[in-house]
Design a protein around this motif. Structure first.
Motif, short mmCIF file in Angstrom:
data_model
loop_
_atom_site.label_atom_id
_atom_site.label_comp_id
_atom_site.label_asym_id
_atom_site.label_seq_id
_atom_site.Cartn_x
_atom_site.Cartn_y
_atom_site.Cartn_z
N ASP A 141 0.82 -1.21 0.00
CA ASP A 141 0.00 0.00 0.00
C ASP A 141 0.86 1.25 0.00
OD1 ASP A 141 -2.40 -1.35 -0.07
OD2 ASP A 141 -2.85 -1.07 2.07
N LYS A 142 0.29 2.30 -0.59
CA LYS A 142 0.95 3.60 -0.70
C LYS A 142 0.03 4.66 -0.12
CE LYS A 142 2.84 1.77 -4.91
NZ LYS A 142 2.32 0.47 -4.57
N PRO A 143 -0.05 4.73 1.21
CA PRO A 143 -0.95 5.72 1.79
C PRO A 143 -0.49 7.16 1.49
CG PRO A 143 0.33 4.62 3.51
CD PRO A 143 0.65 3.94 2.22
N ASP A 144 -1.45 8.05 1.46
CA ASP A 144 -1.16 9.45 1.24
C ASP A 144 -0.21 9.97 2.32
OD1 ASP A 144 -1.76 12.48 1.69
OD2 ASP A 144 -2.64 12.03 -0.28
N HIS A 145 0.73 10.81 1.92
CA HIS A 145 1.72 11.34 2.87
C HIS A 145 1.09 12.20 3.97
CE1 HIS A 145 1.29 14.80 0.20
NE2 HIS A 145 1.82 15.52 1.17
N LEU A 146 -0.13 12.66 3.76
CA LEU A 146 -0.82 13.43 4.80
C LEU A 146 -1.36 12.50 5.90
CD1 LEU A 146 -2.76 15.97 2.55
CD2 LEU A 146 -0.61 16.35 3.82
N ASP A 147 -1.51 11.23 5.56
CA ASP A 147 -2.07 10.26 6.50
C ASP A 147 -1.03 9.27 7.04
OD1 ASP A 147 -4.67 11.28 6.01
OD2 ASP A 147 -4.80 10.05 4.20
N PHE A 148 0.16 9.28 6.48
CA PHE A 148 1.18 8.30 6.84
C PHE A 148 2.53 8.99 6.91
CE2 PHE A 148 4.31 5.02 5.80
CZ PHE A 148 3.92 3.97 6.62
N ALA A 149 3.23 8.79 7.99
CA ALA A 149 4.57 9.37 8.15
C ALA A 149 5.59 8.46 7.46
CB ALA A 149 4.91 9.54 9.63
N TYR A 150 6.16 8.93 6.38
CA TYR A 150 7.16 8.15 5.65
C TYR A 150 8.53 8.37 6.29
CZ TYR A 150 3.95 6.66 2.04
OH TYR A 150 2.92 6.06 1.37
N THR A 151 8.66 7.87 7.52
CA THR A 151 9.93 7.93 8.25
C THR A 151 10.51 6.53 8.34
OG1 THR A 151 8.89 7.56 10.40
CG2 THR A 151 9.06 9.86 9.64
N PHE A 152 11.79 6.44 8.60
CA PHE A 152 12.40 5.13 8.75
C PHE A 152 11.82 4.40 9.96
CE2 PHE A 152 15.91 7.16 6.26
CZ PHE A 152 15.69 6.43 5.11
N ASP A 153 11.50 5.14 11.01
CA ASP A 153 10.89 4.51 12.18
C ASP A 153 9.54 3.88 11.83
OD1 ASP A 153 12.96 5.09 13.97
OD2 ASP A 153 12.03 6.96 14.65
N ASN A 154 8.75 4.58 11.05
CA ASN A 154 7.43 4.06 10.70
C ASN A 154 7.53 2.92 9.69
OD1 ASN A 154 4.66 4.07 11.18
ND2 ASN A 154 4.24 5.52 9.54
N LEU A 155 8.43 3.02 8.73
CA LEU A 155 8.64 1.90 7.80
C LEU A 155 9.07 0.66 8.59
CD1 LEU A 155 10.52 3.70 4.88
CD2 LEU A 155 8.10 3.08 4.98
N THR A 156 9.96 0.87 9.56
CA THR A 156 10.43 -0.24 10.40
C THR A 156 9.28 -0.86 11.18
OG1 THR A 156 12.61 0.78 10.62
CG2 THR A 156 12.03 -0.90 12.24
N LYS A 157 8.39 -0.03 11.70
CA LYS A 157 7.24 -0.52 12.46
C LYS A 157 6.43 -1.52 11.62
CE LYS A 157 2.78 1.19 13.94
NZ LYS A 157 1.93 2.37 14.02
N HIS A 158 6.27 -1.23 10.36
CA HIS A 158 5.47 -2.11 9.50
C HIS A 158 6.23 -3.38 9.12
CE1 HIS A 158 2.98 1.43 9.42
NE2 HIS A 158 2.00 0.64 9.00
N ILE A 159 7.52 -3.28 8.91
CA ILE A 159 8.30 -4.49 8.63
C ILE A 159 8.44 -5.34 9.89
CG2 ILE A 159 10.50 -5.41 7.76
CD1 ILE A 159 8.58 -4.10 5.65
N GLN A 160 8.56 -4.70 11.05
CA GLN A 160 8.56 -5.45 12.31
C GLN A 160 7.23 -6.18 12.48
OE1 GLN A 160 11.11 -5.65 14.98
NE2 GLN A 160 9.77 -7.41 15.25
#
Length: 136
Positions: free
Chosen positions: A69-88
């Protein structure tokens, strides 16, 4: 030589659909392949079959890339911490206990965060142009 089967899977993680490629015997040592920018797990399309004869390979598309999924940047923080949260979340959902990580570019800050959070699970780190500085 028989061509290994590569499976294409999707699973919901923290409200997002995460796509991943999987190949190799599930009882073989596991390698988690983390792609770079602006690519996806597609960058490993030739590597996965080569590794899958000896390894169980999982290559996810980070949120915002490939078939995830590619959520809108206004609704999803495209940070390394957040990307990590999803891969975790993917790691937890799949019940991955021990694995090596291959990190490239954007995959490196994600992979290093996973390694710090899960040192007991990491059997090795393979890096290719992986940023290893505090900002990343």
């Amino acid at each position: 030589m028989k061509t290994p089967n590569v499976n294409y899977r999707n699973t919901p993680v923290n409200g997002l659909n995460i796509f991943y490629r999987e190949a190799g015997a599930r009882d073989a040592p596991l390698v988690l392949l983390l792609h770079g920018y602006p690519t996806s797990s597609h960058m490993f399309r030739n590597l996965i079959p080569l590794l899958s004869g000896q390894y169980h390979v999982i290559a996810p598309d980070l949120p915002g890339f490939g078939y995830s999924d590619k959520p809108d940047h206004l609704d999803f923080a495209y940070t390394f911490d957040n990307l990590t949260k999803h891969i975790q979340g993917l790691i937890d959902q799949l019940g991955l206990k021990r694995f090596a990580i291959y990190v490239f570019d954007y995959g490196a800050p994600v992979g290093y965060r996973l390694a710090v959070a899960n040192p007991e699970k990491i059997t090795g780190i393979i890096t290719q142009n992986g940023n290893a500085y505090e900002e990343a």
